[in-house]
Design a protein around this motif. Sequence first.
Motif, PDB file in Angstrom:
ATOM      1  N   ASP A   3       0.827  -1.204   0.000  1.00 31.10           N
ATOM      2  CA  ASP A   3       0.000   0.000   0.000  1.00 31.10           C
ATOM      3  C   ASP A   3       0.862   1.256   0.000  1.00 31.10           C
ATOM      4  OD1 ASP A   3      -2.290  -1.479   0.034  1.00 31.10           O
ATOM      5  OD2 ASP A   3      -2.499  -1.413   2.218  1.00 31.10           O
ATOM      6  N   GLN A   4       1.841   1.315  -0.868  1.00 29.68           N
ATOM      7  CA  GLN A   4       2.693   2.496  -0.931  1.00 29.68           C
ATOM      8  C   GLN A   4       1.948   3.635  -1.613  1.00 29.68           C
ATOM      9  OE1 GLN A   4       6.289   1.357  -2.924  1.00 29.68           O
ATOM     10  NE2 GLN A   4       7.291   0.865  -0.998  1.00 29.68           N
ATOM     11  N   VAL A   5       2.136   4.817  -1.068  1.00 30.13           N
ATOM     12  CA  VAL A   5       1.544   6.015  -1.657  1.00 30.13           C
ATOM     13  C   VAL A   5       2.640   6.750  -2.418  1.00 30.13           C
ATOM     14  CG1 VAL A   5       0.443   8.225  -1.155  1.00 30.13           C
ATOM     15  CG2 VAL A   5      -0.119   6.210   0.216  1.00 30.13           C
ATOM     16  N   LYS A   6       2.366   7.071  -3.675  1.00 23.92           N
ATOM     17  CA  LYS A   6       3.360   7.798  -4.469  1.00 23.92           C
ATOM     18  C   LYS A   6       3.444   9.222  -3.973  1.00 23.92           C
ATOM     19  CE  LYS A   6       4.960   8.935  -9.027  1.00 23.92           C
ATOM     20  NZ  LYS A   6       6.150   9.506  -8.504  1.00 23.92           N
ATOM     21  N   VAL A   7       4.643   9.677  -3.672  1.00 22.23           N
ATOM     22  CA  VAL A   7       4.879  11.023  -3.170  1.00 22.23           C
ATOM     23  C   VAL A   7       5.507  11.847  -4.287  1.00 22.23           C
ATOM     24  CG1 VAL A   7       6.145  12.398  -1.486  1.00 22.23           C
ATOM     25  CG2 VAL A   7       5.153  10.227  -0.797  1.00 22.23           C
ATOM     26  N   THR A   8       4.982  13.038  -4.489  1.00 16.27           N
ATOM     27  CA  THR A   8       5.571  13.962  -5.466  1.00 16.27           C
ATOM     28  C   THR A   8       6.476  14.926  -4.716  1.00 16.27           C
ATOM     29  OG1 THR A   8       3.589  13.832  -6.827  1.00 16.27           O
ATOM     30  CG2 THR A   8       5.065  15.695  -7.227  1.00 16.27           C
ATOM     31  N   PRO A   9       7.761  14.934  -5.019  1.00 17.69           N
ATOM     32  CA  PRO A   9       8.651  15.837  -4.279  1.00 17.69           C
ATOM     33  C   PRO A   9       8.469  17.283  -4.726  1.00 17.69           C
ATOM     34  CG  PRO A   9       9.883  14.694  -5.981  1.00 17.69           C
ATOM     35  CD  PRO A   9       8.495  14.127  -5.998  1.00 17.69           C
ATOM     36  N   GLY A  10       8.668  18.205  -3.795  1.00 21.66           N
ATOM     37  CA  GLY A  10       8.708  19.619  -4.145  1.00 21.66           C
ATOM     38  C   GLY A  10      10.080  19.941  -4.722  1.00 21.66           C
ATOM     39  N   LEU A  11      10.184  21.055  -5.406  1.00 27.91           N
ATOM     40  CA  LEU A  11      11.419  21.388  -6.121  1.00 27.91           C
ATOM     41  C   LEU A  11      11.644  22.892  -6.104  1.00 27.91           C
ATOM     42  CD1 LEU A  11      13.731  20.615  -8.175  1.00 27.91           C
ATOM     43  CD2 LEU A  11      12.008  20.886  -9.973  1.00 27.91           C
ATOM     44  N   ILE A  12      12.894  23.291  -5.919  1.00 24.03           N
ATOM     45  CA  ILE A  12      13.304  24.684  -6.096  1.00 24.03           C
ATOM     46  C   ILE A  12      14.389  24.699  -7.154  1.00 24.03           C
ATOM     47  CG2 ILE A  12      14.462  26.671  -5.056  1.00 24.03           C
ATOM     48  CD1 ILE A  12      13.107  26.014  -2.431  1.00 24.03           C
ATOM     49  N   THR A  13      14.193  25.500  -8.203  1.00 23.17           N
ATOM     50  CA  THR A  13      15.216  25.672  -9.241  1.00 23.17           C
ATOM     51  C   THR A  13      15.593  27.147  -9.295  1.00 23.17           C
ATOM     52  OG1 THR A  13      13.570  25.967 -10.980  1.00 23.17           O
ATOM     53  CG2 THR A  13      14.378  23.739 -10.636  1.00 23.17           C
ATOM     54  N   TYR A  14      16.832  27.408  -9.675  1.00 20.94           N
ATOM     55  CA  TYR A  14      17.328  28.774  -9.787  1.00 20.94           C
ATOM     56  C   TYR A  14      18.605  28.766 -10.611  1.00 20.94           C
ATOM     57  CZ  TYR A  14      20.667  27.384  -6.138  1.00 20.94           C
ATOM     58  OH  TYR A  14      21.650  26.744  -5.419  1.00 20.94           O
ATOM     59  N   VAL A  15      19.019  29.942 -11.038  1.00 16.60           N
ATOM     60  CA  VAL A  15      20.301  30.106 -11.720  1.00 16.60           C
ATOM     61  C   VAL A  15      21.219  30.807 -10.739  1.00 16.60           C
ATOM     62  CG1 VAL A  15      21.498  31.173 -13.667  1.00 16.60           C
ATOM     63  CG2 VAL A  15      19.211  30.201 -13.995  1.00 16.60           C
ATOM     64  N   ASP A  16      22.359  30.171 -10.417  1.00 18.88           N
ATOM     65  CA  ASP A  16      23.259  30.758  -9.425  1.00 18.88           C
ATOM     66  C   ASP A  16      24.023  31.944 -10.025  1.00 18.88           C
ATOM     67  OD1 ASP A  16      25.398  29.713 -10.891  1.00 18.88           O
ATOM     68  OD2 ASP A  16      25.741  28.047  -9.514  1.00 18.88           O
ATOM     69  N   HIS A  17      24.847  32.574  -9.203  1.00 14.04           N
ATOM     70  CA  HIS A  17      25.554  33.781  -9.629  1.00 14.04           C
ATOM     71  C   HIS A  17      26.639  33.493 -10.658  1.00 14.04           C
ATOM     72  CE1 HIS A  17      23.225  36.044  -6.863  1.00 14.04           C
ATOM     73  NE2 HIS A  17      23.713  35.418  -5.802  1.00 14.04           N
ATOM     74  N   ASP A  18      26.967  32.216 -10.858  1.00 12.13           N
ATOM     75  CA  ASP A  18      27.914  31.837 -11.905  1.00 12.13           C
ATOM     76  C   ASP A  18      27.203  31.503 -13.212  1.00 12.13           C
ATOM     77  OD1 ASP A  18      30.057  32.115 -10.135  1.00 12.13           O
ATOM     78  OD2 ASP A  18      29.837  30.049  -9.426  1.00 12.13           O
TER      79      ASP A  18
END
Length: 192
Positions: A3-18
Motif C-alpha cells: 500500500d505504498q503512496v506515491k509522493v511527489t517531491p517539491g522542487l526549487i530551481t534557480y540560476v546561481d551567480h555563476d
Amino acid sequence: MNDQVKVTPGLITYVDHDGKSQSFYFQCNPTSLTRSRSATLQETRATNPAGTRTSRGEAGRKYTHQVSKWKIESLELWFDASMPYWTDAEHLADEENLTAVLSCIQHLERICEPGPVPTENDQVTGAPPQPSPPLLQLTLGNRTWACYVSSISVVEKEFTPDLVPRQVKATLSFDVIETPQQIEQNKAGGKR
C-alpha cells in the motif's frame, strides 16, 4: 499487499551567480504552506473629475481596490540524513545521505545570497549597491511560483563528531513575482 503512496517531491530551481542552473528537491513534503495577500480600498476625492461617476450636481466618488502581490509567509522543509533523499522527480537514494543534507544547506544559503556587485562604479552611477538574490521557481505538485526569498531560518540538529548536522529544518518566506496562473498564461499557447 503493498500500500505504498506515491509522493511527489517539491522542487526549487534557480540560476546561481555563476550562471549555472541549480535545482534541489525537498526531502520531505512540507507539512504546511501559509500564503497571504492584502487588498486595500482606495477612495478618489469627489472633486477629482476622474473619480466622479454620478450625474451633474451630485457628489461622486470612485472606489478601487489595490491588491498586493502574493506572499508565501511560511514554507517549512526538513532534511534528515537518516532518510532517503530525492535525486530527481522519480528516484530516491539512500546512500551518502549526510552529503545530500550538506548539499541542501548550501542550496539554502545560495538562494538568499545577493549577487556580487559587478564594479565599484555601479554605486556611483546610481545602481543599487547589491543585486538581488536569484529568482526561484518553487514547484509544489502541479503549481509553480516565480519568487524571491524574503526570509529564511535554518535550524541544524544532531551533529556528528565532526560537527556536521544530521537534521536540518528550514523555514522560508517568499515574495511571489508570478503566480501559477500568470506563468501558465505566459507560456506559448497558454490561456489568455
